[in-house]
Scaffold this motif. Structure first.
Motif, PDB file in Angstrom:
ATOM      1  N   GLY A  39       0.746  -1.203  -0.106  1.00 41.23           N
ATOM      2  CA  GLY A  39       0.092   0.097  -0.024  1.00 41.23           C
ATOM      3  C   GLY A  39       0.675   1.364   0.020  1.00 41.23           C
ATOM      4  O   GLY A  39       0.397   2.359  -0.705  1.00 41.23           O
ATOM      5  N   ASP A  40       2.021   1.280   0.670  1.00 38.93           N
ATOM      6  CA  ASP A  40       2.898   2.479   0.758  1.00 38.93           C
ATOM      7  C   ASP A  40       3.893   2.266  -0.195  1.00 38.93           C
ATOM      8  O   ASP A  40       4.736   3.448  -0.270  1.00 38.93           O
ATOM      9  CB  ASP A  40       3.489   2.658   2.158  1.00 38.93           C
ATOM     10  CG  ASP A  40       4.329   1.343   2.782  1.00 38.93           C
ATOM     11  OD1 ASP A  40       4.483   0.504   1.734  1.00 38.93           O
ATOM     12  OD2 ASP A  40       4.841   1.762   3.656  1.00 38.93           O
ATOM     13  N   GLY A  41       4.296   1.445  -1.132  1.00 34.83           N
ATOM     14  CA  GLY A  41       4.899   1.241  -2.169  1.00 34.83           C
ATOM     15  C   GLY A  41       6.461   0.816  -1.608  1.00 34.83           C
ATOM     16  O   GLY A  41       7.268   0.785  -2.250  1.00 34.83           O
ATOM     17  N   GLY A  70      -0.122  -3.087   4.043  1.00 34.52           N
ATOM     18  CA  GLY A  70       0.603  -4.175   3.195  1.00 34.52           C
ATOM     19  C   GLY A  70      -0.221  -4.549   2.028  1.00 34.52           C
ATOM     20  O   GLY A  70      -0.267  -3.599   1.342  1.00 34.52           O
ATOM     21  N   TYR A  71      -0.906  -5.821   2.171  1.00 39.42           N
ATOM     22  CA  TYR A  71      -1.717  -6.081   0.735  1.00 39.42           C
ATOM     23  C   TYR A  71      -2.989  -6.970   1.184  1.00 39.42           C
ATOM     24  O   TYR A  71      -3.091  -7.061   2.649  1.00 39.42           O
ATOM     25  CB  TYR A  71      -0.788  -7.388   0.173  1.00 39.42           C
ATOM     26  CG  TYR A  71       0.666  -7.024   0.085  1.00 39.42           C
ATOM     27  CD1 TYR A  71       1.254  -6.424  -1.095  1.00 39.42           C
ATOM     28  CD2 TYR A  71       1.662  -7.252   0.966  1.00 39.42           C
ATOM     29  CE1 TYR A  71       2.389  -6.263  -1.319  1.00 39.42           C
ATOM     30  CE2 TYR A  71       3.003  -6.929   1.099  1.00 39.42           C
ATOM     31  CZ  TYR A  71       3.389  -6.367  -0.382  1.00 39.42           C
ATOM     32  OH  TYR A  71       4.710  -6.225  -0.438  1.00 39.42           O
ATOM     33  N   LEU A  72      -3.844  -6.992   0.303  1.00 44.34           N
ATOM     34  CA  LEU A  72      -4.973  -7.907   0.337  1.00 44.34           C
ATOM     35  C   LEU A  72      -4.843  -9.112  -0.298  1.00 44.34           C
ATOM     36  O   LEU A  72      -4.192  -8.674  -1.713  1.00 44.34           O
ATOM     37  CB  LEU A  72      -6.376  -7.204   0.035  1.00 44.34           C
ATOM     38  CG  LEU A  72      -7.517  -7.930   0.221  1.00 44.34           C
ATOM     39  CD1 LEU A  72      -7.719  -8.248   1.661  1.00 44.34           C
ATOM     40  CD2 LEU A  72      -8.742  -7.294  -0.631  1.00 44.34           C
ATOM     41  N   ALA A  73      -4.873 -10.235  -0.010  1.00 43.02           N
ATOM     42  CA  ALA A  73      -4.680 -11.260  -0.904  1.00 43.02           C
ATOM     43  C   ALA A  73      -6.009 -12.254  -0.707  1.00 43.02           C
ATOM     44  O   ALA A  73      -6.920 -12.011   0.066  1.00 43.02           O
ATOM     45  CB  ALA A  73      -3.636 -12.326  -0.125  1.00 43.02           C
ATOM     46  N   SER A  74      -6.065 -13.074  -1.866  1.00 40.26           N
ATOM     47  CA  SER A  74      -7.415 -13.964  -1.835  1.00 40.26           C
ATOM     48  C   SER A  74      -6.852 -14.955  -2.270  1.00 40.26           C
ATOM     49  O   SER A  74      -5.897 -15.366  -2.814  1.00 40.26           O
ATOM     50  CB  SER A  74      -8.342 -13.407  -3.042  1.00 40.26           C
ATOM     51  OG  SER A  74      -7.655 -13.380  -4.267  1.00 40.26           O
TER      52      SER A  74
END
Length: 361
Positions: free
Chosen positions: A281-283, A323-327
């Protein structure tokens, strides 16, 4: 072949766009396709917290979607090699139009918008010759096709617009396919993947190839950072026991990409397959997923390995705060931060390969 006149003419209609925005569709943070228990398929709009905001049925398995930058429209692509894409009104759920690949072409499951959303770009295969093409569709003329241009390689799978203009990064996977052969790969021994930079009117601007010993490393998916850094995920077409790099980083004008690898045991656990790629998210970092290896691998922007997060059948990945969203294929949406994975939501569905972020979710 498109003409500059036809492309520019399609942009003049942009002033007549309707006033609806993504807020009218519930302000989704992500789009994702999924298979459902009864055998059906749908495209979902998701909140930043993983909640369903809308569900729109699809006629067959989806892959990824292209979200219009301002209007509540999504173009849902069939799993490759597919010959149709659906333009969906995400407020009403109606299919506005069906895009059919020209005779002799098929789509690859991805697309992007350029020039403020006035033109949709679709990676395509001209399957008689194996030439990669980029289809151009004028959104404000009812998604009329206005031509196509070279992708700079074979098998263009993903396309993403670089920040600050209409130059696109194109993941030319290097693999020839043909609808008569389903998903068979027809040129593994001679494939030449590349990362190309292409402008819709100026054509191919730059092509970056891998070293010859990595010519079986198909460049498949892309993520872009705000400074123009391109991260690309690869899928190895050789022996899965080969611990080859599956993540590359590049900036326009650089001679060669930075190739990133995990320590040997972790690299081999990925089984030669990166399903999705995303900057955080923050690169400040970048990650790839492997549904085959049940891993999320995190790297610094210099390609240094940070760590691994284990999650079965994980594939979709997109930026999220912290961070991230994962599926995954079991219906879970997972927040990945540092070395932990925390489920946000679980539903009775199998998420498909990708999460598409809208705006600055």
């Amino acid at each position: 072949m498109t003409t500059r006149r036809g492309f520019l003419a399609s942009l003049l209609a942009a002033g007549s766009l309707p006033a609806l925005s993504w807020a009218d569709a519930g302000s989704p943070a992500y789009l994702a396709a999924a298979g459902e228990p009864g055998g059906g398929f749908a495209l979902f709009g998701l909140g930043a917290d993983g909640r369903d905001l809308f569900r729109i049925p699809l006629p067959a398995r989806g892959h990824a979607a292209a979200a219009h930058p301002t209007r509540p429209e999504a173009v849902a692509f069939a799993r490759r090699p597919g010959t149709y894409a659906l333009v969906i009104d995400c407020v009403t759920g109606d299919v506005q139009t069906r895009l059919n690949a020209p005779e002799g072409h098929h789509f690859y499951g991805h697309g992007c918008f350029v020039h403020g959303g006035a033109v949709l770009v679709t990676p395509e295969n001209r399957f008689q010759t194996g030439e990669g093409r980029l289809g151009l569709w004028a959104r404000d003329e009812g998604y009329t096709r206005i031509g196509d241009i070279p992708s700079g390689g074979t098998g263009p799978h993903d396309a993403q617009r670089l920040p600050g203009g209409d130059v696109m990064a194109i993941a030319n996977g290097g693999i020839r396919t043909h609808p008569a052969h389903g998903r068979d790969k027809l040129n593994i021994d001679t494939m030449r993947p590349n990362l190309a930079y292409v402008h819709p009117t100026q054509g191919v601007l730059e092509v970056v190839e891998l070293d010859p010993e990595l010519h079986k490393n198909s460049i498949r998916h892309l993520s872009l950072r705000g400074d123009g850094t391109v991260a690309f995920a690869m899928q190895w077409q050789g022996d899965v026991a080969d611990p080859v790099p599956l993540l590359g980083l590049h900036r326009r004008g650089q001679n060669a990409p930075v190739l990133a690898q995990a320590p040997l045991a972790e690299q081999m656990a990925m089984q030669g397959y990166a399903g999705s790629v995303s900057f955080s998210g923050d690169g400040s970092e970048v990650a790839i997923t492997s549904p085959r290896g049940g891993r999320v691998h995190r790297f610094g922007p210099d390609g240094a390995f940070i760590g691994a997060v284990r999650r079965g059948d994980v594939c979709g990945l997109a930026p999220a705060p912290g961070g991230y969203l994962a599926s995954d294929g079991m219906g879970a949406l997972v927040r990945v931060t540092r070395d932990a994975a925390r489920p946000l939501a679980v539903a009775e569905r199998a998420w498909d390969n990708h999460l598409v972020r809208l705006g600055s979710a």
